[in-house]
Write a protein that holds these residues in place. Structure first.
Motif, PDB file in Angstrom:
ATOM      1  N   CYS A 128      55.724  41.574  46.816  1.00 24.47           N
ATOM      2  CA  CYS A 128      56.322  40.824  45.695  1.00 24.47           C
ATOM      3  C   CYS A 128      55.279  39.963  44.987  1.00 24.47           C
ATOM      4  N   HIS A 129      54.175  39.688  45.636  1.00 24.84           N
ATOM      5  CA  HIS A 129      53.055  38.972  45.012  1.00 24.84           C
ATOM      6  C   HIS A 129      52.270  40.010  44.215  1.00 24.84           C
ATOM      7  N   ARG A 130      52.842  40.408  43.095  1.00 25.88           N
ATOM      8  CA  ARG A 130      52.328  41.557  42.341  1.00 25.88           C
ATOM      9  C   ARG A 130      50.879  41.398  41.913  1.00 25.88           C
ATOM     10  N   SER A 131      50.487  40.212  41.483  1.00 26.92           N
ATOM     11  CA  SER A 131      49.103  40.038  41.030  1.00 26.92           C
ATOM     12  C   SER A 131      48.130  40.166  42.203  1.00 26.92           C
ATOM     13  N   GLN A 132      48.489  39.603  43.345  1.00 26.57           N
ATOM     14  CA  GLN A 132      47.639  39.727  44.540  1.00 26.57           C
ATOM     15  C   GLN A 132      47.574  41.180  44.995  1.00 26.57           C
ATOM     16  N   GLN A 133      48.718  41.841  44.982  1.00 26.32           N
ATOM     17  CA  GLN A 133      48.776  43.243  45.413  1.00 26.32           C
ATOM     18  C   GLN A 133      47.894  44.097  44.499  1.00 26.32           C
ATOM     19  N   ALA A 134      48.032  43.916  43.190  1.00 28.66           N
ATOM     20  CA  ALA A 134      47.248  44.700  42.230  1.00 28.66           C
ATOM     21  C   ALA A 134      45.754  44.403  42.359  1.00 28.66           C
ATOM     22  N   ARG A 135      45.405  43.140  42.483  1.00 28.60           N
ATOM     23  CA  ARG A 135      43.988  42.770  42.605  1.00 28.60           C
ATOM     24  C   ARG A 135      43.379  43.359  43.869  1.00 28.60           C
ATOM     25  N   ASN A 136      44.091  43.283  44.983  1.00 28.01           N
ATOM     26  CA  ASN A 136      43.576  43.847  46.230  1.00 28.01           C
ATOM     27  C   ASN A 136      43.443  45.366  46.149  1.00 28.01           C
ATOM     28  N   ARG A 180      42.896  47.081  43.460  1.00 25.78           N
ATOM     29  CA  ARG A 180      41.792  47.354  42.542  1.00 25.78           C
ATOM     30  C   ARG A 180      40.432  47.050  43.168  1.00 25.78           C
ATOM     31  N   THR A 181      40.305  45.903  43.827  1.00 24.12           N
ATOM     32  CA  THR A 181      38.992  45.474  44.306  1.00 24.12           C
ATOM     33  C   THR A 181      38.667  45.916  45.731  1.00 24.12           C
ATOM     34  N   ARG A 182      39.685  46.132  46.550  1.00 32.93           N
ATOM     35  CA  ARG A 182      39.442  46.459  47.956  1.00 32.93           C
ATOM     36  C   ARG A 182      39.927  47.843  48.351  1.00 32.93           C
ATOM     37  N   GLY A 183      40.726  48.447  47.489  1.00 35.93           N
ATOM     38  CA  GLY A 183      41.258  49.768  47.808  1.00 35.93           C
ATOM     39  C   GLY A 183      42.403  49.748  48.798  1.00 35.93           C
ATOM     40  N   THR A 184      42.893  48.579  49.115  1.00 31.13           N
ATOM     41  CA  THR A 184      44.040  48.426  50.013  1.00 31.13           C
ATOM     42  C   THR A 184      44.900  47.278  49.495  1.00 31.13           C
ATOM     43  N   PHE A 212      47.521  43.972  49.318  1.00 35.71           N
ATOM     44  CA  PHE A 212      47.610  42.643  49.919  1.00 35.71           C
ATOM     45  C   PHE A 212      48.411  42.718  51.210  1.00 35.71           C
ATOM     46  N   ASP A 213      49.498  43.489  51.195  1.00 39.57           N
ATOM     47  CA  ASP A 213      50.343  43.640  52.375  1.00 39.57           C
ATOM     48  C   ASP A 213      49.571  44.227  53.549  1.00 39.57           C
ATOM     49  N   ALA A 214      48.834  45.291  53.312  1.00 38.58           N
ATOM     50  CA  ALA A 214      48.068  45.935  54.380  1.00 38.58           C
ATOM     51  C   ALA A 214      46.966  45.015  54.893  1.00 38.58           C
ATOM     52  N   ARG A 215      46.351  44.279  53.975  1.00 35.51           N
ATOM     53  CA  ARG A 215      45.266  43.366  54.360  1.00 35.51           C
ATOM     54  C   ARG A 215      45.778  42.253  55.287  1.00 35.51           C
ATOM     55  N   VAL A 216      46.879  41.632  54.912  1.00 38.73           N
ATOM     56  CA  VAL A 216      47.446  40.543  55.718  1.00 38.73           C
ATOM     57  C   VAL A 216      47.923  41.080  57.069  1.00 38.73           C
ATOM     58  N   LEU A 217      48.593  42.221  57.069  1.00 39.51           N
ATOM     59  CA  LEU A 217      49.078  42.772  58.339  1.00 39.51           C
ATOM     60  C   LEU A 217      47.933  43.190  59.253  1.00 39.51           C
TER      61      LEU A 217
END
Length: 73
Positions: A23-31, A33-37, A39-44
């Protein structure tokens, strides 16, 4: 980070948390774009590593460092 408190959780809670984090769409999109994964996958993944380092039976853990307040803080 010093781990003073943790909350261990399983796959069901992880799926719920992933939906919430997306639901944190900007964080999800940025991650994505920049990390290839996402925000959800990164935090988990951080939560998975925390559970593993603590030797927990549950696959995930949210960890917390408590701040001391008072004259000797």
């Amino acid at each position: 980070m010093r781990v003073d408190l943790y909350f261990a959780f399983g796959e069901g809670e992880a799926a719920w948390k992933a939906r919430l984090l997306r639901c944190h769409r900007s964080q999800q999109a940025r991650n994505l774009r920049t990390r290839g994964t996402g925000f959800d996958a990164r935090v988990l993944e951080v939560n998975r590593q925390a559970a593993q380092s603590l030797g927990l039976a549950e696959p995930y853990a949210e960890t917390f460092e408590l701040m001391r307040l008072g004259p000797n803080a």
